[in-house]
Design a protein around this motif. Structure first.
Motif: not given
Length: 313
Positions: A21, A50-51, A53-55, A57-58
């Motif tokens: 990230a 997973d990281v 996908q979170q990024l 989304n952000a």
């Protein structure tokens, strides 16, 4: 008509979910809209996906990512070349990060050096204890050097020290060479050597990225170093890539490569392999014996092996 970006930033990601990230956000927070970012998950076994996908989304639609089977850094970088469109490519390691003004510095350097096909900047080295040290590249001296001096300086005396993340390479370079996919480390050496030998280069004495040092880096992996071994010399001095006038440096580079492998195995405590590479270096260029530092290490290896033989009796 789709706009071609000036920069393609490629982040090869392999089991560095804890720092990914930081690397991605250091790109996305750069000024301007003339860059694209591709993150390539090279078969990570941690929570890299997973990281990502979170990024996503952000930062929706701000970058692209792809998941692949683990093929190694060279194949991952080649994939990045083939699946991006920017005029200039920068490969940022997933455990490093850009300085806040990295791309702005690169833009100015490109404008000021219209003929250049590789732009080399400095970087900040961050140790595990958090201490920082700027690693420059002697921009004034290198900017005045010709291709032969840069080529020899990079391979032999280390007066030219490009690093991934702090170096922008024009797409023209990759029409001549790609990263050797059979190597699991040292894959950037042939590409940098080819660039210095064949293309105009420019240098900027400013930090472009922050490089975080750690013990489990591939560059310290003795198994990969041994696997590549001296085969690197043939790849670096491929006659189809390196002009004939520069082939005269092959012998000197062979000795230096052997000494580098000697030191790697010496530090890892592998005295037997270390001595093999030291003997190769001496056989290729006997003046190596006058390098006192290496000679002392070789003697230690010799007596370590001799004493081990006695202990086994």
């Amino acid at each position: 008509m789709k706009h071609t970006p000036l920069f393609s930033i490629v982040i090869p990601a392999y089991n560095y979910a804890q720092t990914l990230a930081r690397a991605i956000e250091s790109v996305l927070t750069q000024s301007g809209s003339d860059f694209e970012l591709l993150v390539i998950n090279d078969g990570s076994s941690d929570n890299t996906q997973d990281v990502l996908q979170q990024l996503h989304n952000a930062y929706p639609s701000r970058f692209c990512s792809v998941n692949r089977t683990n093929f190694g850094a060279a194949a991952t970088r080649n994939y990045g070349v083939e699946h991006t469109s920017g005029d200039w490519l920068i490969f940022l390691d997933s455990d490093d990060e850009f300085e806040p003004n990295a791309l702005e510095i690169m833009r100015e350097a490109i404008k000021e050096n219209a003929d250049a096909r590789m732009i080399v900047g400095g970087h900040t080295s961050v140790a595990e204890d958090g201490s920082c040290r700027y690693r420059g590249i002697d921009a004034v001296h290198n900017s005045k050097a010709n291709a032969e001096a840069l080529f020899a300086g990079y391979l032999l005396n280390k007066s030219v020290t490009p690093s991934n993340g702090a170096t922008a390479m024009h797409r023209d370079i990759f029409k001549k060479i790609r990263y050797p996919e059979n190597f699991r480390n040292s894959e950037d050496i042939p590409v940098f050597a080819c660039s210095f030998a064949n293309f105009p280069c420019a240098f900027i004495e400013k930090p472009i990225n922050r490089v975080y040092k750690h013990d489990d880096s591939l560059r310290h992996n003795i198994a990969y170093a041994h696997a590549v071994g001296t085969s690197l010399i043939d790849v670096v001095f491929d006659p189809a890539v390196i002009p004939g006038r520069l082939q005269k440096y092959r012998k000197a580079y062979f000795s230096q490569r052997c000494l580098s492998l000697f030191r790697t195995h010496y530090l890892a405590g592998d005295s037997a392999s270390a001595l093999v590479y030291y003997r190769l270096a001496v056989k290729n260029h006997w003046t190596v014996i006058f390098n006192a530092s290496y000679a002392r290490k070789a003697l230690r290896c010799f007596f370590t092996r001799k004493n081990s033989g006695r202990d086994a009796m």
